[in-house]
Design a protein around this motif. Sequence first.
Motif, PDB file in Angstrom:
ATOM      1  N   TRP A   1      -0.437   3.300   5.977  1.00  0.00           N
ATOM      2  CA  TRP A   1      -1.275   2.466   5.121  1.00  0.00           C
ATOM      3  C   TRP A   1      -0.405   1.383   4.517  1.00  0.00           C
ATOM      4  CZ3 TRP A   1      -2.892   4.601  -0.290  1.00  0.00           C
ATOM      5  CH2 TRP A   1      -3.789   3.738  -0.913  1.00  0.00           C
ATOM      6  N   GLY A   2      -0.839   0.151   4.595  1.00  0.00           N
ATOM      7  CA  GLY A   2      -0.087  -0.947   4.007  1.00  0.00           C
ATOM      8  C   GLY A   2      -0.940  -1.742   3.041  1.00  0.00           C
ATOM      9  N   GLY A   3      -0.276  -2.486   2.182  1.00  0.00           N
ATOM     10  CA  GLY A   3      -0.975  -3.332   1.218  1.00  0.00           C
ATOM     11  C   GLY A   3       0.025  -4.196   0.483  1.00  0.00           C
ATOM     12  N   GLU A   4      -0.454  -4.962  -0.469  1.00  0.00           N
ATOM     13  CA  GLU A   4       0.418  -5.850  -1.232  1.00  0.00           C
ATOM     14  C   GLU A   4       0.708  -5.269  -2.613  1.00  0.00           C
ATOM     15  OE1 GLU A   4      -0.686  -9.911  -1.532  1.00  0.00           O
ATOM     16  OE2 GLU A   4      -0.358 -10.322   0.598  1.00  0.00           O
ATOM     17  N   VAL A   5       1.975  -5.327  -2.990  1.00  0.00           N
ATOM     18  CA  VAL A   5       2.403  -4.999  -4.351  1.00  0.00           C
ATOM     19  C   VAL A   5       3.255  -6.175  -4.823  1.00  0.00           C
ATOM     20  CG1 VAL A   5       3.635  -3.385  -5.845  1.00  0.00           C
ATOM     21  CG2 VAL A   5       2.400  -2.526  -3.839  1.00  0.00           C
ATOM     22  N   GLY A   6       2.828  -6.795  -5.903  1.00  0.00           N
ATOM     23  CA  GLY A   6       3.554  -7.959  -6.389  1.00  0.00           C
ATOM     24  C   GLY A   6       3.556  -9.122  -5.418  1.00  0.00           C
ATOM     25  N   GLY A   7       2.499  -9.231  -4.629  1.00  0.00           N
ATOM     26  CA  GLY A   7       2.415 -10.310  -3.662  1.00  0.00           C
ATOM     27  C   GLY A   7       3.242 -10.091  -2.412  1.00  0.00           C
ATOM     28  N   VAL A   8       3.777  -8.898  -2.244  1.00  0.00           N
ATOM     29  CA  VAL A   8       4.639  -8.587  -1.107  1.00  0.00           C
ATOM     30  C   VAL A   8       3.979  -7.497  -0.266  1.00  0.00           C
ATOM     31  CG1 VAL A   8       6.933  -7.863  -0.372  1.00  0.00           C
ATOM     32  CG2 VAL A   8       6.655  -9.123  -2.526  1.00  0.00           C
TER      33      VAL A   8
ATOM     34  N   LEU B   1       7.100   0.142  -6.999  1.00  0.00           N
ATOM     35  CA  LEU B   1       7.453  -0.706  -8.133  1.00  0.00           C
ATOM     36  C   LEU B   1       8.050  -2.019  -7.624  1.00  0.00           C
ATOM     37  CD1 LEU B   1       9.321   2.070 -10.149  1.00  0.00           C
ATOM     38  CD2 LEU B   1       6.951   1.370 -10.471  1.00  0.00           C
ATOM     39  N   ALA B   2       7.531  -3.132  -8.124  1.00  0.00           N
ATOM     40  CA  ALA B   2       8.040  -4.452  -7.753  1.00  0.00           C
ATOM     41  C   ALA B   2       8.741  -5.076  -8.952  1.00  0.00           C
ATOM     42  CB  ALA B   2       6.902  -5.349  -7.278  1.00  0.00           C
ATOM     43  N   PHE B   3      10.023  -5.438  -8.776  1.00  0.00           N
ATOM     44  CA  PHE B   3      10.830  -6.073  -9.822  1.00  0.00           C
ATOM     45  C   PHE B   3      11.223  -7.480  -9.384  1.00  0.00           C
ATOM     46  CE2 PHE B   3      11.550  -1.530 -10.093  1.00  0.00           C
ATOM     47  CZ  PHE B   3      11.528  -1.258 -11.452  1.00  0.00           C
TER      48      PHE B   3
ATOM     49  N   TYR C   1       7.075  -5.988 -12.477  1.00  0.00           N
ATOM     50  CA  TYR C   1       5.993  -6.946 -12.708  1.00  0.00           C
ATOM     51  C   TYR C   1       4.713  -6.533 -11.991  1.00  0.00           C
ATOM     52  CZ  TYR C   1       6.811  -9.172  -8.101  1.00  0.00           C
ATOM     53  OH  TYR C   1       6.941  -9.437  -6.756  1.00  0.00           O
ATOM     54  N   ASP C   2       4.817  -5.516 -11.113  1.00  0.00           N
ATOM     55  CA  ASP C   2       3.613  -4.973 -10.488  1.00  0.00           C
ATOM     56  C   ASP C   2       3.924  -3.560 -10.013  1.00  0.00           C
ATOM     57  OD1 ASP C   2       0.994  -4.871  -9.681  1.00  0.00           O
ATOM     58  OD2 ASP C   2       1.287  -5.994  -7.820  1.00  0.00           O
ATOM     59  N   THR C   3       2.886  -2.728  -9.951  1.00  0.00           N
ATOM     60  CA  THR C   3       3.038  -1.346  -9.509  1.00  0.00           C
ATOM     61  C   THR C   3       1.820  -0.930  -8.693  1.00  0.00           C
ATOM     62  OG1 THR C   3       1.954  -0.367 -11.454  1.00  0.00           O
ATOM     63  CG2 THR C   3       4.328  -0.773 -11.610  1.00  0.00           C
ATOM     64  N   PHE C   4       1.999   0.111  -7.906  1.00  0.00           N
ATOM     65  CA  PHE C   4       0.871   0.684  -7.178  1.00  0.00           C
ATOM     66  C   PHE C   4       1.148   2.162  -6.960  1.00  0.00           C
ATOM     67  CE2 PHE C   4      -1.834   1.894  -3.675  1.00  0.00           C
ATOM     68  CZ  PHE C   4      -2.999   1.170  -3.913  1.00  0.00           C
ATOM     69  N   VAL C   5       0.130   2.982  -7.154  1.00  0.00           N
ATOM     70  CA  VAL C   5       0.250   4.426  -6.968  1.00  0.00           C
ATOM     71  C   VAL C   5      -0.627   4.861  -5.801  1.00  0.00           C
ATOM     72  CG1 VAL C   5      -0.103   6.707  -7.984  1.00  0.00           C
ATOM     73  CG2 VAL C   5       0.778   4.834  -9.397  1.00  0.00           C
ATOM     74  N   SER C   6      -0.016   5.486  -4.810  1.00  0.00           N
ATOM     75  CA  SER C   6      -0.748   6.070  -3.676  1.00  0.00           C
ATOM     76  C   SER C   6      -0.795   7.575  -3.875  1.00  0.00           C
ATOM     77  CB  SER C   6      -0.035   5.767  -2.354  1.00  0.00           C
ATOM     78  OG  SER C   6       0.358   4.422  -2.253  1.00  0.00           O
ATOM     79  N   ARG C   7      -1.973   8.144  -3.800  1.00  0.00           N
ATOM     80  CA  ARG C   7      -2.124   9.589  -3.959  1.00  0.00           C
ATOM     81  C   ARG C   7      -2.564  10.227  -2.651  1.00  0.00           C
ATOM     82  NH1 ARG C   7      -3.316   7.838  -9.139  1.00  0.00           N
ATOM     83  NH2 ARG C   7      -2.599   9.203 -10.843  1.00  0.00           N
TER      84      ARG C   7
END
Length: 477
Positions: free
Chosen positions: A49-56, A309-311, A397-403
Amino acid sequence: MSDAQVVVVVGGGIAGLAAAAFLSGAAGGPARARVTVLEASGRVGGKLWGGEVGGVRVDLGAESVLARRPEAVELARAVGLGGELEPPTTAKAAIWTRGALRPLPGGQVMGVPGDLEALAASGVLTDEGLERARHERSTEVGEDVAVGRYVADRLGQEVVDRLVEPLLGGVYAGRAEEISLRAAVPQLLSIARDGGSLVAGVHELASRPKVVGTPVFQGLRGGLGTLPGAVAAACVRAGVDLRTDAPVDELRRTPDGWRVVTGGEVLHADAVVLAVPAPAAARLLREDAPAAATELDAVEYAGMALVTLAFRRADLAEPPSGSGFLVPPVDGRQIKASTFSSNKWGWLERSAPDAFLLRTSLGRYREEEALGLPDEELVARSLADLREAIGLTARPYDTFVSRFSAGLPQYPVGHLDRVARVRAAAGRVGKLALCGAAYDGVGIPACIGSAAAAAAAVDRLLTPATGEGSTERTMGA
């Protein structure tokens, strides 16, 4: 197999997609059936599964495959992604234990040491633990034994706690004292049965010449999450009817095949491939294969969460080095591991040079309480451990949690015997094959290999026994 032969594949994870690709000719070779894939969720891919975190663009699930087992790499090439394969930029990993990051010792296999000098230099074990490992004890094994029990008897509990647990747990999210040696690390079972030194046997195993030019792991530029979409697209081009949001409500055997009910629609299939987790397979087989369903009901799963986590690099006093670290459960931390994604994958660093992405994992078998916590709490727990482990004080500056509430099936002692009983019971029903992580290994190549074997089995069931051009030979199952 004639054009009239229809196979329904239940499940659109990588195993189901691969089975459809092999049967339809989308992965090379002739088409063996007209295939319909029914996926209950709104997307294909399962834990890929892919997606964007912090525009990346990043992976939100699995991120690499074991390249020295060929199935995943071969499938990627077959669907046009061969040019996107890329090994990790660095594989320099550490273990966060006894209050410090310590290098993962070389010469080990799934945490079992084959080089005691490298183990001593790493500082992972206490002096007492190292001394115990140096005085290896002999022990007998039968048909199967738990990995943790066997290694503890031979080398001491501390080797299990600080090495085997974090490495094996990274694969199964399970507990070494319960995971089957025969199912999870069969090469160690061979060493055990030879009766010699475990350390010497692991040293020989770890020292064998590797395939020249073949990396241990591979990823894909843009993330491994691009693989399911590419396989799905190849399947559709090959004529596969691929449906999402299509849960199977009922599966029943008929005199000439199977009756599959989805969303009120009745489909008729000559054969079925079940590529779903064990509980879903048990539900569908309850009426026609109750013995198989009972065995599948007994397969347990571990839940976990991945926190990405995106820094901004400018906010980091100093980016961490290496590919990441593992955390032994005995140390009592919240996170079980952390991957420094921007270090590990060159494509990610190139695509987002001003960002630094990393991720953590939380939860394992019988320790899934983290799954019920809010995203903000999982992020906070991750940051607290990262601060202590690597001195990270910046805020993402952005986060995402996959469960993944039922992310990984557990392979306890006796698991392979259970799988054999499931397949024997399913075989008595006829024109049915099962594949996926619950059977032949939890890794992506293992799931694809399981799918190849299921497709080959269906081909044999639906093809006159001439042996000519079988799917098994075509796919190398």
